[in-house]
Design an enzyme around this catalytic site. Structure first.
Site, short mmCIF file in Angstrom:
data_model
loop_
_atom_site.label_atom_id
_atom_site.label_comp_id
_atom_site.label_asym_id
_atom_site.label_seq_id
_atom_site.Cartn_x
_atom_site.Cartn_y
_atom_site.Cartn_z
N ASP A 304 38.91 42.64 37.52
CA ASP A 304 38.41 44.12 36.54
C ASP A 304 38.58 43.86 35.22
OD1 ASP A 304 37.61 46.54 36.20
OD2 ASP A 304 39.20 47.49 37.24
C1 BGC Z 1 37.12 49.70 35.87
C2 BGC Z 1 35.93 49.19 36.54
C3 BGC Z 1 34.65 48.84 35.99
C4 BGC Z 1 34.99 48.05 34.69
C5 BGC Z 1 33.58 47.48 34.04
C6 BGC Z 1 37.07 48.71 34.41
O1 BGC Z 1 37.73 49.37 33.37
O2 BGC Z 1 38.20 49.76 36.21
O3 BGC Z 1 35.49 49.99 37.94
O4 BGC Z 1 33.59 48.14 37.04
O5 BGC Z 1 35.75 48.50 33.90
O6 BGC Z 1 33.10 48.68 33.35
#
Ligand code: BGC
Length: 763
Positions: A304
């Site tokens: 993530d």
């Molecule tokens: C979030 C994810 C998201 C990613 C990309 C992260 O901060 O936890 O859910 O897909 O950012 O935007």
């Protein structure tokens, strides 16, 4: 979780230990199980790749194109500008980008990859298509309130249809985290507190996004996130520590992920949090033992955002190189944003600290996925400017948004049948920061939708009534600060009106990522507005905007009617008006319990009894489990929701015994004693009275919707077999034990409905 297979220490011992572990036969079997069908040309391609190009295929970056909302959704990343990013594409240093904007951007990047890079490997374009692309559907927790997995599948399908026309191959959805602490802002992004509902919605959304064949130009790769237990953050604080037993993990937090795998999801995202001291991004037990080993997952895992980098701040990795190594060896195939794999994997392989076979395996999976998405056959299959326009906000999509919107609304209170409102002859004062205007219609986690295109409440109401001149709109307060003269204007409008509709609650900036709230209440200035308006004495309908369950108090909770409307997206105002004026009887049910007090967090209806359960809500006994003056139950529990009908439950029929290999029928009569036709959600709950591991006071096992005309009845039947009674036993494995079970057929998790019991007989 506790057998980490490759521990941090082993990973850091260097090549010897890693090689020994790599040759472990159990490990080899895991890899076989995890293999995705790989077209023959892929190994030939891998043979031509340099280490840098291989690491590039495992490196995903935020798009440098455009800016706008996409860049506001995450912390700033200090990558190059768009021209610099194109150069990285030419050098084969990127597998793709995410949250870019539209087919034109994708066309330019893909053209660079296909004409100017050495190996001409197509890029993959990802995005957070969480609840719609250009047409915005209700936030997922709202949609879960429909208790209609088929609806979740249809909205995901439509979102994929729109997104895939904008050049998007891969969505970072569904989020399948169970949320039992309403302080956590990301409650809005999942299906709420319940495991069964979470599983069913996870299954539906994966099928919806991925469609029939990932090659289709209306299908996108889904991504189950955030693996795992991200929603179990201590004190509901986003990113916070998680410390739970393996049993709880397996029983509550993992099942929706397993459901996503069973539905065919082919990517996973590791969560930011640690579990019992090990960050998920470095947890090989999660990704290798459980995900690939036990569940046979064949896709790839992405970190993530800066998850690998964050292991340094967790205090798990000493530096960037070590973070890259730990994440990669734990089973994270692709690194998002940090660039750590690009910067360190080649050297780690050269020094023998990461086996090249392991690197090749991840590259193979990613390339196989690109093949599965049809990108090698036609890298531009989802990139078509005309199609992008033609598929954007079509009539069927907007009609679906309206249907999903009204099915997501939960009427939690309707004293004296104040609702539905008459469409003519009454003056209505529409008051509150959400009465009109484009603020917060779409809700959090929208990258491509535009609030300005969504229908606000005032527009919806005016379109529904016979005479628009009877509607007055007054703001009264801003979301978090009083508005000078606002309350006076609101009170004056309320005095003039016959009925007040008070649109209050949270703005879209108050829930979603990083938006934990210590106090899950209607913000004080709006509470003051509600008190002042209520004092006028006119009937008040509360239209609540919210991304989580709230602790309602004072004039808000005492209003005769309350509609929980979440963030409904493109057709918000129309959907709410459909309910307000009775064109649609409310059918939504709470997927998360509204507590009596904000101090009751975390809370779930499926809590354990404790050794000192308090006997009843009305009787608080000393030395029993309750707060001072407050029973340990919800004010509006999971599953609760009223309709414009009135339903009575009677005539429970349940056989006294269930044979070990048998099937038991539970049935109850449900009668609509109200004056209007409506749809009732009939819920089946059980409780295992004594087991080798204590069991929750109730667990949802099944539900069915029935539509009944006034005066009509239906006998609703459920079947119970042994496997419905499974739990995670002492050995952390699914088990079921003979004994007595309570059973309820009821309209919510904390009402009696009709209740009986049966005995599961041993084999
Ligand atoms: C979030 C994810 C998201 C990613 C990309 C992260 O901060 O936890 O859910 O897909 O950012 O935007």
């Amino acid at each position: 979780m506790f057998d980490t297979r490759i521990s941090r220490r082993a990973a850091l011992m260097g090549a010897g230990a890693v090689a020994a572990w790599m040759h472990n036969p159990a490990r080899a079997m895991l890899w076989q199980a995890a293999a995705l069908p790989v077209p023959a040309f892929i190994d030939a391609l891998i043979a031509k790749m340099t280490l840098a190009e291989k690491a590039g295929q495992l490196t995903l970056m935020p798009s440098a194109w455009g800016g706008g909302v996409a860049t506001a959704l995450n912390p700033a990343s200090n990558g190059p500008n768009f021209d610099g990013q194109l150069e990285e594409v030419r050098q084969g240093r990127l597998t793709g980008v995410f949250n870019g904007n539209g087919a034109e951007m994708a066309r330019r990047m893909q053209t660079a990859a296909m004409t100017q890079s050495r190996l001409k490997i197509p890029l993959i374009f990802a995005a957070d298509v969480i609840h719609g692309h250009r047409t915005i559907f209700p936030v997922p927790v709202g949609e879960a309130a429909s208790f209609e997995p088929g609806l979740a599948e249809r909205t995901a399908r439509m979102a994929a249809y729109e997104a895939a026309a904008s050049g998007i191959d891969w969505t970072f959805a569904p989020m399948v985290d169970i949320a039992r602490d309403q302080r956590w802002g990301r409650t809005m992004e999942g299906a709420g507190e319940d495991v069964l509902l979470g599983r069913l919605i996870a299954d539906a959304r994966v099928r919806g996004f991925q469609g029939k064949d990932l090659k289709d130009n209306d299908a996108v790769l889904a991504c189950a996130k955030h693996f795992a237990a991200y929603g179990a953050a201590e004190a509901g604080l986003d990113y916070n520590t998680v410390d739970i037993s393996e049993r709880t993990l397996r029983e509550i937090y993992l099942p929706p992920f397993k459901a996503a795998v069973d539905a065919g999801v082919l990517s996973f995202m590791a969560s930011f949090n640690e579990i019992s001291g090990v960050p998920s991004t470095g947890n090989s037990w999660l990704m290798e033992t459980v995900l690939r080993g036990e569940w046979g997952f064949k896709g790839f895992v992405v970190s993530d955002y800066t998850g690998d980098m964050e292991m340094i701040d967790h205090g798990f990795a000493a530096d960037a190189r070590e973070a890259a190594k730990l994440a990669f060896l734990a089973g994270v195939d692709m690194s998002m944003t940090s660039g750590f794999y690009r910067d360190h994997l080649p050297d780690l392989v050269e020094k023998g600290e990461v086996p090249v076979a392991r690197l090749d395996a991840s590259v193979r999976t990613v390339l196989a996925m690109k093949a599965r998405l049809g990108l090698f056959e036609d890298p531009f299959r989802r990139i078509d400017l005309k199609r992008e326009k033609a598929r954007s906000r079509t009539k069927p999509a907007l009609a679906l948004a309206r249907e999903a919107g009204r099915k997501s609304i939960v009427m939690i209170k309707n004293d004296g049948d104040l609702l539905p409102l008459p469409k003519s002859g009454k003056k209505i004062a529409l008051i509150g920061p959400f009465a009109s205007g484009s603020d917060s219609l779409n809700g959090p986690w929208v990258v491509y939708g535009d609030n300005a295109q969504a229908i606000d409440l005032a527009t919806g109401v005016k379109a529904a009534v016979a005479d628009r001149s009877l509607i007055t709109v007054v703001q009264g307060s801003t979301v978090e600060a009083p508005l000078p003269g606002g309350i006076e204007a609101a009170v004056a409008a309320a005095r003039e009106a016959d009925i007040v509709v008070l649109a209050i609650g949270e703005s879209e900036g108050m829930s979603g990522e990083a938006q934990s709230r210590a106090e899950i209440i209607v913000p004080e200035p709006q509470q003051a507005l509600a008190e002042a308006v209520a004092a006028v004495g006119k009937p008040v309908v509360i239209v609540l905007k919210n991304g989580r369950a709230l602790a309602l108090k004072g004039a808000v909770v005492n209003a005769p009617s309350i509609l929980v409307t979440w963030f409904l997206g493109s057709e918000s105002g129309h959907a709410i008006a459909d309910i307000l004026f009775g064109d649609y009887s409310p059918s939504g049910r709470l997927p998360c319990s509204f507590p009596r007090s904000l101090g009751q967090q975390p809370y779930s209806y499926a809590h354990k009894p404790t050794g000192r359960p308090n006997p009843s809500e009305t009787q608080l006994e000393p030395y029993k489990a309750h707060y001072r003056g407050i029973p340990n139950s919800a004010l509006f529990p999971f599953g609760h929701g009223l309709t414009y009908g009135k339903f009575e439950y009677s005539d429970l029929s349940v056989a006294p015994t269930l044979a070990w290999d048998g099937e038991l029928t539970v049935s109850a009569k449900v009668t609509n004693t109200g004056k209007r036709a409506a749809e009732e959600l009939v819920q089946l709950y059980t409780h295992d009275r004594a087991a080798s591991v204590t069991r929750p006071v109730r667990e949802l096992k099944a539900f069915r919707k029935v539509t009944l005309a006034p005066g009509a009845s239906e006998v609703v039947t459920f079947k119970i077999r042994r496997d419905l009674l499974l739990f995670i036993g002492r050995e952390n494995k699914p088990t079921v034990e003979p004994g007595l079970f309570d059973v309820w057929v009821s309209p919510s998790a904390e009402t009696q409905g009709v209740r009986g019991s049966f005995e599961l007989k041993g084999a």
